[in-house]
Design a protein around this motif. Sequence first.
Motif, mmCIF file in Angstrom:
data_model
loop_
_atom_site.group_PDB
_atom_site.id
_atom_site.type_symbol
_atom_site.label_atom_id
_atom_site.label_comp_id
_atom_site.label_asym_id
_atom_site.label_seq_id
_atom_site.Cartn_x
_atom_site.Cartn_y
_atom_site.Cartn_z
ATOM 1 N N GLN A 290 1.029 -1.618 -0.510
ATOM 2 C CA GLN A 290 0.012 0.063 -0.163
ATOM 3 C C GLN A 290 0.982 1.253 -0.034
ATOM 4 O OE1 GLN A 290 -2.669 0.156 3.375
ATOM 5 N NE2 GLN A 290 -4.103 1.645 2.463
ATOM 6 N N LYS A 291 2.196 1.591 0.928
ATOM 7 C CA LYS A 291 2.705 2.677 0.904
ATOM 8 C C LYS A 291 3.604 2.589 -0.013
ATOM 9 C CE LYS A 291 5.584 5.205 4.496
ATOM 10 N NZ LYS A 291 6.428 4.150 4.702
ATOM 11 N N LEU A 293 2.717 1.297 -3.542
ATOM 12 C CA LEU A 293 2.225 2.067 -4.463
ATOM 13 C C LEU A 293 1.746 3.927 -4.189
ATOM 14 C CD1 LEU A 293 1.580 0.606 -7.595
ATOM 15 C CD2 LEU A 293 2.140 -0.701 -5.913
ATOM 16 N N ARG A 294 1.569 3.713 -3.267
ATOM 17 C CA ARG A 294 1.305 5.242 -2.809
ATOM 18 C C ARG A 294 2.064 6.105 -3.262
ATOM 19 N NH1 ARG A 294 -0.593 4.956 1.912
ATOM 20 N NH2 ARG A 294 0.788 5.505 3.410
ATOM 21 N N ARG A 297 2.900 7.010 -7.085
ATOM 22 C CA ARG A 297 2.085 8.124 -7.695
ATOM 23 C C ARG A 297 3.222 8.695 -7.897
ATOM 24 N NH1 ARG A 297 -2.007 8.250 -3.064
ATOM 25 N NH2 ARG A 297 -3.342 5.646 -3.592
ATOM 26 N N LEU A 319 -3.628 8.295 -8.952
ATOM 27 C CA LEU A 319 -4.367 7.397 -7.168
ATOM 28 C C LEU A 319 -3.816 6.115 -7.288
ATOM 29 C CD1 LEU A 319 -7.688 9.397 -8.231
ATOM 30 C CD2 LEU A 319 -5.651 9.955 -6.751
ATOM 31 N N SER A 321 -3.626 2.127 -6.124
ATOM 32 C CA SER A 321 -3.196 1.720 -4.698
ATOM 33 C C SER A 321 -2.413 0.334 -4.030
ATOM 34 C CB SER A 321 -4.118 2.013 -4.055
ATOM 35 O OG SER A 321 -4.714 1.824 -4.266
ATOM 36 N N SER A 322 -2.675 -0.127 -5.551
ATOM 37 C CA SER A 322 -2.282 -1.481 -5.037
ATOM 38 C C SER A 322 -1.793 -2.506 -6.845
ATOM 39 C CB SER A 322 -3.781 -2.381 -5.030
ATOM 40 O OG SER A 322 -4.933 -2.753 -6.358
ATOM 41 N N GLU A 325 -4.438 -3.252 -9.087
ATOM 42 C CA GLU A 325 -4.903 -1.733 -10.004
ATOM 43 C C GLU A 325 -3.823 -1.208 -10.912
ATOM 44 O OE1 GLU A 325 -6.210 1.903 -8.737
ATOM 45 O OE2 GLU A 325 -6.168 0.353 -7.373
#
Length: 382
Positions: A290-291, A293-294, A297, A319, A321-322, A325
């Motif tokens: 999660q962190k 992929l953030r 960005r 945006l 986040s995984s 995705e």
Amino acid sequence: MGPMTATLSKPALKIGPYEVDPPVVLAPMAGITNVAFRRLCREYGAGLYVCEMITSRALVERHPTTMQMITFDPDEHPRSMQLYGVDPATMGQAARMIVDEGLADHIDMNFGCPVPKVTRKGGGSALPYKRRLFGEIVRAAVRAAEPAGVPVTVKFRIGIDDEHITYLDAGRIAEDNGAAAVALHGRTAAQRYSGQADWTAITRLKETVRSIPVLGNGDIFSAQDALRMVAETGCDGVVVGRGCLGRPWLFRDLQAAFAGEPIPEGPSLGEVTRVLRRHAELLADHMGEQKGLRDLRKHMAQYLRGFPVGSDLRHRFGLVSSLAELDDLLADLDPDVPFPSDAEGPRGRQGSAGKVVLPEGWLDDPDELCVPTEAEIDHNGG
């Protein structure tokens, strides 16, 4: 390649005991040059890859975030750490800690940051104006690190502004105090990242500093830029910062260019998606999915720059986040689209020039030895 190959007969770049071939250094960039990004870049070519800049006080006090930032890959060698500091005593302690605990093999010191919240306290690119203090900080680090064979290098800018030029003094002082190499970003603090870097200053520094290597930094956005800088300035190597954002394959191009080989063509969109996916994977390993992929960005716009990707898709990439995705979004891209010519040129922050904010009376006495208070705060490099 033409006449550019004439530059390739220079002797190999040596930073203390380490040979850096090709003579290319990745500049530390806050929030960018973590262990994941460095690994991605190292997969494309050799060179010296410096970790994110850390403050000497935070290291000495073992701040948990700082201790995580100094993560290196097991096969990363030499491990290169950039330190920022304003106090000779703290800098000496930090260098001793690095040596005693085997935290890194090379220390780079940053005096290039132009950020107002830093210069306002007398830190970053404001500090070399205080010649004696600057010399004491360099000497403290070298004295602590040199006996263990850990070289100390120093990076700085041309000066505070056009009226307060410091780089030739800084180069001589660093050389006299045992620095293994110096690097010059060809801009003043007032310019920040705007306008064009002045490469003629790199030439003058090279003419002034004779016994140690001089590296050039500023506006290297392609391998040809790097060859041109070496040819025009006579510098011993190049420092690459913003130019590799969203294009870690720049290090493959640099490796080819300095070897006198043809520079590879830019990657197709299909290849770029593979690089992006690899970057995501490395970040997820380093920080958790999660962190990680953030964190990815911030790189998206640079990876996709110039490619025909619709605004809605770009927005969704921003945006993500995984990994699942990300895979769905990457599947929507046409892998056969060739590398676009308008993806070349400057990238990363540019902003505008501005007055440098300094502590009151900072310019009164360049030989004052007083350590600036509250100047050691986390910030970007320079």
